[in-house]
Scaffold this motif. Structure first.
Motif, PDB file in Angstrom:
ATOM      1  N   ARG A  32       0.831  -1.205   0.000  1.00 21.24           N
ATOM      2  CA  ARG A  32       0.000   0.000   0.000  1.00 21.24           C
ATOM      3  C   ARG A  32       0.864   1.254   0.000  1.00 21.24           C
ATOM      4  O   ARG A  32       0.613   2.211  -0.745  1.00 21.24           O
ATOM      5  CB  ARG A  32      -0.925  -0.008   1.223  1.00 21.24           C
ATOM      6  N   MET A  33       1.916   1.254   0.821  1.00 19.50           N
ATOM      7  CA  MET A  33       2.802   2.416   0.889  1.00 19.50           C
ATOM      8  C   MET A  33       3.504   2.642  -0.448  1.00 19.50           C
ATOM      9  O   MET A  33       3.561   3.781  -0.932  1.00 19.50           O
ATOM     10  CB  MET A  33       3.837   2.230   2.007  1.00 19.50           C
ATOM     11  N   CYS A  34       3.999   1.570  -1.056  1.00 25.30           N
ATOM     12  CA  CYS A  34       4.677   1.695  -2.344  1.00 25.30           C
ATOM     13  C   CYS A  34       3.706   2.145  -3.435  1.00 25.30           C
ATOM     14  O   CYS A  34       4.059   2.962  -4.293  1.00 25.30           O
ATOM     15  CB  CYS A  34       5.316   0.367  -2.729  1.00 25.30           C
ATOM     16  N   GLY A  35       2.490   1.642  -3.378  1.00 25.34           N
ATOM     17  CA  GLY A  35       1.480   2.047  -4.349  1.00 25.34           C
ATOM     18  C   GLY A  35       1.128   3.515  -4.232  1.00 25.34           C
ATOM     19  O   GLY A  35       0.951   4.213  -5.241  1.00 25.34           O
ATOM     20  N   ARG A  36       1.046   4.012  -2.996  1.00 22.84           N
ATOM     21  CA  ARG A  36       0.716   5.421  -2.783  1.00 22.84           C
ATOM     22  C   ARG A  36       1.829   6.333  -3.302  1.00 22.84           C
ATOM     23  O   ARG A  36       1.573   7.340  -3.963  1.00 22.84           O
ATOM     24  CB  ARG A  36       0.470   5.672  -1.293  1.00 22.84           C
ATOM     25  N   VAL A  37       3.072   5.982  -3.016  1.00 21.28           N
ATOM     26  CA  VAL A  37       4.201   6.787  -3.504  1.00 21.28           C
ATOM     27  C   VAL A  37       4.250   6.750  -5.025  1.00 21.28           C
ATOM     28  O   VAL A  37       4.452   7.778  -5.675  1.00 21.28           O
ATOM     29  CB  VAL A  37       5.528   6.294  -2.882  1.00 21.28           C
ATOM     30  N   SER A  38       4.013   5.580  -5.605  1.00 23.16           N
ATOM     31  CA  SER A  38       4.006   5.454  -7.054  1.00 23.16           C
ATOM     32  C   SER A  38       2.902   6.303  -7.680  1.00 23.16           C
ATOM     33  O   SER A  38       3.108   6.985  -8.687  1.00 23.16           O
ATOM     34  CB  SER A  38       3.837   3.985  -7.433  1.00 23.16           C
ATOM     35  N   GLN A  39       1.734   6.275  -7.051  1.00 20.24           N
ATOM     36  CA  GLN A  39       0.597   7.068  -7.543  1.00 20.24           C
ATOM     37  C   GLN A  39       0.906   8.560  -7.467  1.00 20.24           C
ATOM     38  O   GLN A  39       0.630   9.312  -8.405  1.00 20.24           O
ATOM     39  CB  GLN A  39      -0.640   6.741  -6.715  1.00 20.24           C
ATOM     40  N   LEU A  40       1.495   9.009  -6.362  1.00 19.23           N
ATOM     41  CA  LEU A  40       1.829  10.423  -6.221  1.00 19.23           C
ATOM     42  C   LEU A  40       2.894  10.856  -7.224  1.00 19.23           C
ATOM     43  O   LEU A  40       2.842  11.971  -7.747  1.00 19.23           O
ATOM     44  CB  LEU A  40       2.292  10.722  -4.793  1.00 19.23           C
ATOM     45  N   LEU A  41       3.857   9.983  -7.487  1.00 22.61           N
ATOM     46  CA  LEU A  41       4.871  10.311  -8.495  1.00 22.61           C
ATOM     47  C   LEU A  41       4.226  10.522  -9.861  1.00 22.61           C
ATOM     48  O   LEU A  41       4.590  11.432 -10.600  1.00 22.61           O
ATOM     49  CB  LEU A  41       5.914   9.198  -8.587  1.00 22.61           C
ATOM     50  N   ALA A  42       3.255   9.688 -10.186  1.00 26.12           N
ATOM     51  CA  ALA A  42       2.580   9.808 -11.482  1.00 26.12           C
ATOM     52  C   ALA A  42       1.702  11.055 -11.523  1.00 26.12           C
ATOM     53  O   ALA A  42       1.701  11.798 -12.512  1.00 26.12           O
ATOM     54  CB  ALA A  42       1.761   8.557 -11.763  1.00 26.12           C
ATOM     55  N   GLU A  43       0.955  11.304 -10.450  1.00 24.60           N
ATOM     56  CA  GLU A  43       0.022  12.436 -10.443  1.00 24.60           C
ATOM     57  C   GLU A  43       0.721  13.780 -10.349  1.00 24.60           C
ATOM     58  O   GLU A  43       0.411  14.705 -11.088  1.00 24.60           O
ATOM     59  CB  GLU A  43      -0.940  12.306  -9.257  1.00 24.60           C
ATOM     60  N   ARG A  44       1.645  13.905  -9.423  1.00 20.33           N
ATOM     61  CA  ARG A  44       2.252  15.202  -9.142  1.00 20.33           C
ATOM     62  C   ARG A  44       3.406  15.550 -10.075  1.00 20.33           C
ATOM     63  O   ARG A  44       3.593  16.702 -10.422  1.00 20.33           O
ATOM     64  CB  ARG A  44       2.766  15.249  -7.708  1.00 20.33           C
ATOM     65  N   LEU A  45       4.198  14.540 -10.445  1.00 20.00           N
ATOM     66  CA  LEU A  45       5.381  14.829 -11.256  1.00 20.00           C
ATOM     67  C   LEU A  45       5.281  14.297 -12.671  1.00 20.00           C
ATOM     68  O   LEU A  45       6.180  14.504 -13.475  1.00 20.00           O
ATOM     69  CB  LEU A  45       6.629  14.231 -10.584  1.00 20.00           C
TER      70      LEU A  45
END
Length: 118
Positions: free
Chosen positions: A8-21
């Motif tokens: 879950r933690m890795c998925g959230r960081v991955s999602q934020l990388l895609a959305e924000r950057l």
């Protein structure tokens, strides 16, 4: 650490990388590699620590041996950097500040103008 929590933690960081950057790729290491230069060193290292731990998810005994505090700190470091990066929201706040400044300036000018008239 529970493997589902790590996922879950890795998925959230991955999602934020895609959305924000706008990171490209389907996995966390691919997304980190696509935005390697835009991430600060501290955040990049934290994200890579999470990606390494995610790679170990196939071995449950190894997952139990991971440093939970280090991974939680890495997750918090990534979130602390990535969550505030919301360009439309920042633009809206900036626009609100400009409009507020203009309105306040007009009110002050009107007050000064009425003071000289009366």
């Amino acid at each position: 650490m529970d493997p589902s929590e790590l996922q879950r933690m890795c998925g959230r960081v991955s999602q934020l990388l895609a959305e924000r950057l706008g990171a490209r790729g389907h996995t966390l290491p691919d997304r980190i590699a696509s935005r390697h230069r835009t991430l600060p060193r501290k955040v990049r290292r934290a994200a890579l620590d999470l990606a390494e731990a995610q790679a170990m998810l196939g071995a449950p005994k190894v997952v139990r041996q991971l440093d939970h505090d280090k991974l939680h700190h890495a997750y918090q470091t990534c979130l602390h950097y990535l969550e505030p990066l919301d360009a439309p929201l920042r633009f809206g706040r900036r626009l609100l500040e400009v409009v507020t400044t203009v309105v306040l300036g007009l009110l002050i000018m009107a007050g000064v103008g009425f003071a000289f008239v009366y």
